[in-house]
Design an enzyme around this catalytic site. Structure first.
Site, PDB file in Angstrom:
ATOM      1  N   CYS A   1       0.828  -1.211   0.000  1.00  0.00           N
ATOM      2  CA  CYS A   1       0.000   0.000   0.000  1.00  0.00           C
ATOM      3  C   CYS A   1       0.862   1.261   0.000  1.00  0.00           C
ATOM      4  O   CYS A   1       0.464   2.297  -0.529  1.00  0.00           O
ATOM      5  CB  CYS A   1      -0.962   0.002   1.177  1.00  0.00           C
TER       6      CYS A   1
ATOM      7  N   CYS B 199      26.781  37.167   9.979  1.00  0.00           N
ATOM      8  CA  CYS B 199      27.694  37.387  11.100  1.00  0.00           C
ATOM      9  C   CYS B 199      27.189  38.572  11.927  1.00  0.00           C
ATOM     10  O   CYS B 199      26.907  39.647  11.379  1.00  0.00           O
ATOM     11  CB  CYS B 199      29.101  37.669  10.571  1.00  0.00           C
TER      12      CYS B 199
ATOM     13  N   CYS C 162      30.241  41.612  11.882  1.00  0.00           N
ATOM     14  CA  CYS C 162      30.484  42.464  10.703  1.00  0.00           C
ATOM     15  C   CYS C 162      29.269  42.576   9.778  1.00  0.00           C
ATOM     16  O   CYS C 162      29.319  43.303   8.780  1.00  0.00           O
ATOM     17  CB  CYS C 162      31.690  41.948   9.922  1.00  0.00           C
TER      18      CYS C 162
ATOM     19  N   CYS D 251      33.568  33.158  10.449  1.00  0.00           N
ATOM     20  CA  CYS D 251      33.339  34.219   9.470  1.00  0.00           C
ATOM     21  C   CYS D 251      34.619  34.474   8.679  1.00  0.00           C
ATOM     22  O   CYS D 251      35.669  34.783   9.266  1.00  0.00           O
ATOM     23  CB  CYS D 251      32.882  35.494  10.182  1.00  0.00           C
TER      24      CYS D 251
ATOM     25  N   CYS E   6      35.761  38.196   9.174  1.00  0.00           N
ATOM     26  CA  CYS E   6      36.400  38.475  10.474  1.00  0.00           C
ATOM     27  C   CYS E   6      37.605  37.558  10.720  1.00  0.00           C
ATOM     28  O   CYS E   6      38.432  37.828  11.602  1.00  0.00           O
ATOM     29  CB  CYS E   6      35.399  38.278  11.612  1.00  0.00           C
TER      30      CYS E   6
ATOM     31  N   HIS F  24      -1.355   1.348   7.514  1.00  0.00           N
ATOM     32  CA  HIS F  24      -1.799   1.264   6.127  1.00  0.00           C
ATOM     33  C   HIS F  24      -1.654   2.642   5.480  1.00  0.00           C
ATOM     34  O   HIS F  24      -1.679   3.665   6.169  1.00  0.00           O
ATOM     35  CB  HIS F  24      -3.270   0.814   6.131  1.00  0.00           C
TER      36      HIS F  24
END
EC number: 3.4.19.12
Length: 370
Positions: A48, A186, A189, A233, A236, A317
Site C-alpha cells: 500500500c 555574522c 560584521c 566568518c 572576520c 496502512h
C-alpha cells in the site's frame, strides 16, 4: 485449500467490480471527465505504501504526461521507469473508465532493484517516493549520457560529463526540484553568506494543533549560532556569533511536502507516530522565500495526499486522496471512492497528544497554477 483460495479470489473480484460500477454511477456519464480513468491497484502483500504514492503521482498531471511520453520513445531495456510507464499507459488506455489493475511488473522490478523493498513488510511511503524520483532522474541522466556518447544529441559535450560537472537536469527536476538557500549573517560584521541546496521534497517538523503554514514558518525560523556552535566568518577570520536561517530560493512546479510524523522515542526504543492535527489548505502560497527568489508569489493547489493510517511506521496502512478535475477521490489499494472536499478535514490528524491509530496526512502534493 486451493478451492478456498479460488472462492476468496472470485469474491474479491466481484467486490472490486461492484465498487467500480458504483463509482461510475456516482460520478455519472455526463460528469465523467473525458479520457480519464480511475483504477485501483492490487496489493501484493503490504504494498500500500507503493500503491498510494503511485496514485498520487498519477494525478500530478505534469508527471503523468512525462511518464506517458517516455512510453512512446524507442523501446529500452527494462528498468523501474519502463515498468512505471507501462503501468501508467495501461491505466490511461483502458476501455473501461473504472476498475482494478495489478502493478505486478512494477513491484517485481522494485523488489529486484532495492533490497529495502524486497519483502512483504510495511515500508515508508516517503522513502519510496524519494527512491523512485531519484532513480527515475538517474535513469534519464544515464540515457542522456549514452545518447551524447553515441552522437544522437547534437553538440553533446561529452568532456563536460566526464569532468564531474553537474549533469543536465531531467524532467523530474523540472517538475519537483526547488532550491533552498541557507543564509548566515555574522553578528559582528553583518556579512551575509549563503549556500544553495536543491530538493525534490521538503520534510517539515509537525506540532500539535497547527497548520502547514506554521510548519513551514518553523522550517525557516532564525537560529542563533553561539557558544561552541559559533560560525567561522571569512571576513572576520574568526569564530563569531551569527544568525542562520533557511529560505526558499526557487519554488518547484509541484511542491511535495513530507510531514515528519515518525519520531524515535528513547524510552520506548522505537519510532512512534505523531498523530498531531496539522491543517493543510486546498490553496497554499509560500511566504518564506528569499529576496532574490525567482517566483515568490506562486500560488499552489492541493492535488494529492498520501495518508498514513495507524499508530507507527512499520504497521498500519497507506491510502491516497487525489483531486481529479473538480472532485476528490480516495484510493485504498483496489478500492476507489468519490469523497466530498470537506472529508479531507478527517485526514488532518488528532487533537489528542496520545499516540493512537489515526488517519493523517503524511505527504502533500501541491501543484503550481502557473
Amino acid at each position: 485449500m486451493e478451492i478456498l483460495m479460488t472462492v476468496s479470489r472470485i469474491a474479491s473480484i466481484c467486490t472490486m467490480g461492484a465498487n467500480a460500477s458504483a463509482l461510475e454511477k456516482e460520478i455519472g456519464p455526463e460528469q465523467f471527465p473525458v479520457n480519464e480513468h480511475y483504477f485501483g491497484l492490487v496489493n501484493f502483500g503490504n504494498t500500500c505504501y507503493c500503491n498510494s504514492v503511485l496514485q498520487a503521482l498519477y494525478f500530478c498531471r505534469p508527471f503523468r504526461e512525462k511518464v506517458l511520453a517516455y512510453k512512446s520513445q524507442p523501446r529500452k531495456k527494462e528498468n523501474l521507469l519502463t515498468c512505471l510507464s507501462d503501468l501508467f499507459h495501461s491505466i490511461a488506455t483502458q476501455k473501461k473508465k473504472v476498475g482494478v489493475i495489478p502493478p505486478k511488473k512494477f513491484i517485481t522490478r522494485l523488489r529486484k532493484e532495492n533490497e529495502l523493498f524486497d519483502n512483504y513488510m510495511q515500508q515508508d511511503a516517503h522513502e519510496f517516493l524519494n527512491y523512485l524520483l531519484n532513480t527515475i532522474a538517474d535513469i534519464l541522466q544515464e540515457e542522456r549520457k549514452q545518447e551524447k556518447q553515441n552522437g544522437r544529441i547534437p553538440n553533446g559535450n561529452i568532456d563536460n560529463e566526464n569532468n564531474n560537472s553537474a549533469p543536465d537536469p531531467t524532467w523530474v527536476h523540472e517538475i519537483f526540484q526547488g532550491t533552498l538557500t541557507n543564509e548566515t549573517r555574522c553578528l559582528t560584521c553583518e556579512t551575509i553568506s549563503s549556500k544553495d541546496e536543491d530538493f525534490l521534497d521538503l520534510s517539515v517538523d509537525v506540532e500539535q494543533n497547527t497548520s502547514i503554514t506554521h510548519c513551514l514558518r518553523g522550517f525557516s525560523n532564525t537560529e542563533t549560532l553561539c557558544s561552541e556552535y559559533k560560525y567561522y566568518c571569512e571576513e572576520c577570520r574568526s569564530k563569531q556569533e551569527a544568525h542562520k536561517r533557511m529560505k526558499v530560493k526557487k519554488l518547484p512546479m509541484i511542491l511535495a511536502l513530507h510531514l515528519k510524523r515518525f519520531k524515535y522515542m528513547d524510552q520506548l526504543h522505537r519510532y512512534t507516530k505523531l498523530s498531531y492535527r496539522v491543517v493543510f489548505p486546498l490553496e497554499l502560497r509560500l511566504f518564506n522565500t528569499s529576496g532574490d527568489a525567482t517566483n515568490p508569489d506562486r500560488m499552489y493547489d492541493l492535488v494529492a495526499v498520501v495518508v498514513h493510517c495507524g499508530s507507527g511506521p512499520n504497521r498500519g496502512h497507506y491510502i491516497a486522496i487525489v483531486k481529479s478535475h473538480d472532485f476528490w477521490l480516495l484510493f485504498d489499494d483496489d478500492i476507489v471512492e468519490k469523497i466530498d472536499a470537506q472529508a479531507i478535514e478527517e485526514f488532518y490528524g488528532l487533537t489528542s497528544d496520545i499516540s493512537k491509530n489515526s488517519e493523517s496526512g503524511y505527504i502533500l502534493f501541491y501543484q503550481s497554477r502557473d
